[in-house]
Scaffold this active site. Structure first.
Site, mmCIF file in Angstrom:
data_model
loop_
_atom_site.group_PDB
_atom_site.id
_atom_site.type_symbol
_atom_site.label_atom_id
_atom_site.label_comp_id
_atom_site.label_asym_id
_atom_site.label_seq_id
_atom_site.Cartn_x
_atom_site.Cartn_y
_atom_site.Cartn_z
ATOM 1 N N CYS A 48 0.974 9.006 -62.781
ATOM 2 C CA CYS A 48 1.607 8.622 -61.494
ATOM 3 C C CYS A 48 0.552 8.314 -60.449
ATOM 4 C CB CYS A 48 2.546 9.852 -61.079
ATOM 5 S SG CYS A 48 3.938 10.165 -62.381
ATOM 6 N N TYR A 50 0.316 8.910 -57.145
ATOM 7 C CA TYR A 50 0.310 9.952 -56.240
ATOM 8 C C TYR A 50 -0.078 11.141 -56.717
ATOM 9 C CZ TYR A 50 5.330 10.171 -57.044
ATOM 10 O OH TYR A 50 6.553 10.344 -57.540
ATOM 11 N N CYS A 316 3.082 32.723 -46.320
ATOM 12 C CA CYS A 316 3.192 32.394 -47.506
ATOM 13 C C CYS A 316 2.303 33.265 -48.665
ATOM 14 C CB CYS A 316 2.648 30.802 -47.690
ATOM 15 S SG CYS A 316 1.052 30.544 -47.551
ATOM 16 N N CYS A 331 -1.957 28.908 -54.997
ATOM 17 C CA CYS A 331 -0.751 28.158 -54.974
ATOM 18 C C CYS A 331 -1.289 26.914 -55.840
ATOM 19 C CB CYS A 331 -0.552 27.656 -53.425
ATOM 20 S SG CYS A 331 0.644 26.682 -53.255
ATOM 21 N N ASP A 332 -0.106 26.280 -56.217
ATOM 22 C CA ASP A 332 -0.303 25.276 -57.131
ATOM 23 C C ASP A 332 -1.133 23.825 -56.366
ATOM 24 O OD1 ASP A 332 1.927 24.311 -55.981
ATOM 25 O OD2 ASP A 332 2.540 23.185 -57.586
ATOM 26 N N CYS A 373 0.971 23.945 -31.680
ATOM 27 C CA CYS A 373 2.044 24.543 -32.474
ATOM 28 C C CYS A 373 3.071 25.680 -31.961
ATOM 29 C CB CYS A 373 1.821 24.597 -33.905
ATOM 30 S SG CYS A 373 1.175 23.074 -34.650
ATOM 31 N N CYS A 376 5.380 24.898 -29.377
ATOM 32 C CA CYS A 376 6.538 24.061 -29.833
ATOM 33 C C CYS A 376 7.756 24.436 -29.903
ATOM 34 C CB CYS A 376 6.061 23.108 -31.063
ATOM 35 S SG CYS A 376 7.164 22.064 -31.655
ATOM 36 N N CYS A 382 9.861 24.992 -38.043
ATOM 37 C CA CYS A 382 8.727 24.302 -38.781
ATOM 38 C C CYS A 382 7.653 25.230 -39.481
ATOM 39 C CB CYS A 382 8.180 23.164 -37.956
ATOM 40 S SG CYS A 382 6.648 22.616 -38.655
ATOM 41 N N CYS A 386 3.428 23.018 -44.513
ATOM 42 C CA CYS A 386 2.466 23.648 -45.540
ATOM 43 C C CYS A 386 1.263 23.581 -45.178
ATOM 44 C CB CYS A 386 2.661 22.818 -46.832
ATOM 45 S SG CYS A 386 1.909 23.396 -47.985
#
Length: 441
Positions: A48, A50, A316, A331-332, A373, A376, A382, A386
């Site tokens: 793929c 992307y 996270c 994290c992946d 942010c 905001c 939000c 990520c």
């Protein structure tokens, strides 16, 4: 109440801080975390355009490509079940392409889960697959063992085949649709997992109507494709560690600068339009019938139940990736040498997840948000999305702004009034149900 003290690396005692608290509390409260398992590493039968994971095969000091050994599989399952003391353990099998490991591998995994299961603890499995190897044997196994399947499909044939092709360049659409038909025939629940990229983002209704009306999916996960040009070799930037990038990723914020995302990455405004257009269709015709991850998590947040997606959480770090060789990463999306945090062959899995560095990684999501942010009006929705997508500067030049910010803002402005309407309807229904129960004991 006095703060606990710990012995520091230099041999002195000091008060424990918030990054050490999870480890100190591990034996006093339920411990829950999520493991994303890569049993075939970056191996895949597709190529793929992307894909952010194929490049891990050649990453220096990275996990490479191999199959998880029986020894590592048994150790992982035993450790994961032992170390999670919350009510359920969720095994997420990802890739690459996990079905390359074959049915015998997964039959062994289920057998080991039964062997090590603790009384009263629910064990769940989900399999994320491109679907091209799914046949009747796979479906019987998945149904028998209550697997949830995440099936990757990007919309109608022309949009799907634009990026999702096999190693020899042949299209995969028909194989994936056949997999969906088999899953439905055998009663295996599946989510349609759609990567929203530069091509299919321009056709939101075509994508959504195909998934719901033609494919028959009633659970959909939309994931925006955002990849810096150097993603194959360079880990996503954490601003408190690496400083500012060398060039501007989002010229739309400043009116100048050089783009540094791949040509297939979704445009921020296109992502916002994609969500807004599908939200209108969903709200008008499919509310309560079709589950869309971006919309369901917004409803959950405004009900006070928290986000259903880690990217919208304040912090996270509780969803780690375990590679085929037992190495664990933050994290992946952070499977790079600098984010390798341990190995299940050398450390207890719980200790890897709760060690100070990984907890600090999780807190960095909130601690590195720029002032733009924090001020905001959509911060609570939000949370900076990520961290891997924070490749831009704010209008006043501060680093760490999410690439998708303009699109997310347009989506929230568009959807939130009707989200509040949904919340009101849910609360009213709950009140009526309680009243009905009181009237009819």
């Amino acid at each position: 109440m006095k703060k606990p003290f710990i012995l520091d690396a230099n041999g002195t005692m000091r008060p424990a801080d918030k990054y050490e608290a999870p480890m100190l509390m591990a034996d006093k409260a339920p411990v829950g975390f999520h493991v994303m398992i890569k049993p075939a590493g970056a191996a895949c039968n597709l190529d793929c355009t992307y894909c952010f994971y194929l490049s891990k095969a050649g990453l220096p000091d990275g996990p490479g490509v191999s199959r998880m050994s029986d020894e590592t599989l048994a150790l992982l399952i035993k450790s994961y079940i032992r170390d999670v003391t919350a009510a359920q353990v969720v095994f997420t099998w990802q890739g690459g392409e996990p079905t390359l490991c074959g049915l015998p591998f997964f039959k062994k995994a289920v057998s080991l889960q039964k062997q090590y299961a603790k009384p009263g603890q629910v064990i769940l499995n989900d399999l994320q697959t491109n679907g091209t190897l799914i046949d009747e044997k796979w479906c019987r196994f998945l149904k028998k063992n209550d697997f949830l399947v995440g099936l990757s499909i990007d919309g109608p044939e022309n949009l799907h085949n634009a990026n999702r092709r096999s190693k020899n360049g042949s299209p995969t659409f028909k194989k994936v649709v056949r997999a969906a038909e088999l899953l439905k025939r055998f009663g295996v629940p599946f989510n349609a997992m759609t990567s929203v990229n530069r091509k299919n983002a321009a056709f939101p209704l075509k994508v959504y109507q195909f998934l719901t009306k033609e494919l028959g999916a009633n659970c959909i996960q939309f994931t925006p494709v955002v990849e810096p040009e150097d993603f194959e070799q360079t880990a996503p930037r954490l601003w408190n560690e690496t400083g500012q990038p060398g060039k501007e990723a989002c010229p739309s914020h400043h009116g100048q600068g050089e783009p540094m995302v791949t040509e297939w990455s979704v445009d921020p405004q296109a992502w916002g339009n994609f969500l807004c257009t599908i939200f209108d269709e969903w709200f008008a015709r499919d509310l309560g019938r079709v589950m869309v991850n971006q919309f369901e998590t917004l409803v959950s947040q405004h009900l006070g139940l928290g986000p259903q997606m880690c990217i919208y959480g304040e912090t996270c770090g509780r969803a780690v990736a375990v590679e085929h060789d037992g190495r664990v990463y933050s994290c992946d999306h952070f499977v790079y040498p600098r984010h390798e945090i341990g190995s299940i062959h050398e450390n207890r899995l719980r200790d890897i997840v709760l060690f100070r560095g990984q907890v600090r990684f999780g807190y960095a999501k909130a601690e590195t948000l720029p002032a733009y942010c924090r001020a905001c009006e959509y911060l609570s929705d939000c949370r900076g999305e990520c961290p891997k997508n924070r490749v831009c500067h704010t209008p006043d030049g501060e680093p760490g702004l999410n690439y998708l910010c303009p699109g997310l803002k347009s989506f929230y402005a568009h959807a939130l009034p009707r989200i509040e309407h949904i919340i009101e309807r849910l609360r009213q229904s709950k009140s009526e149900m309680i009243n009905d129960l009181n009237l009819h004991p």
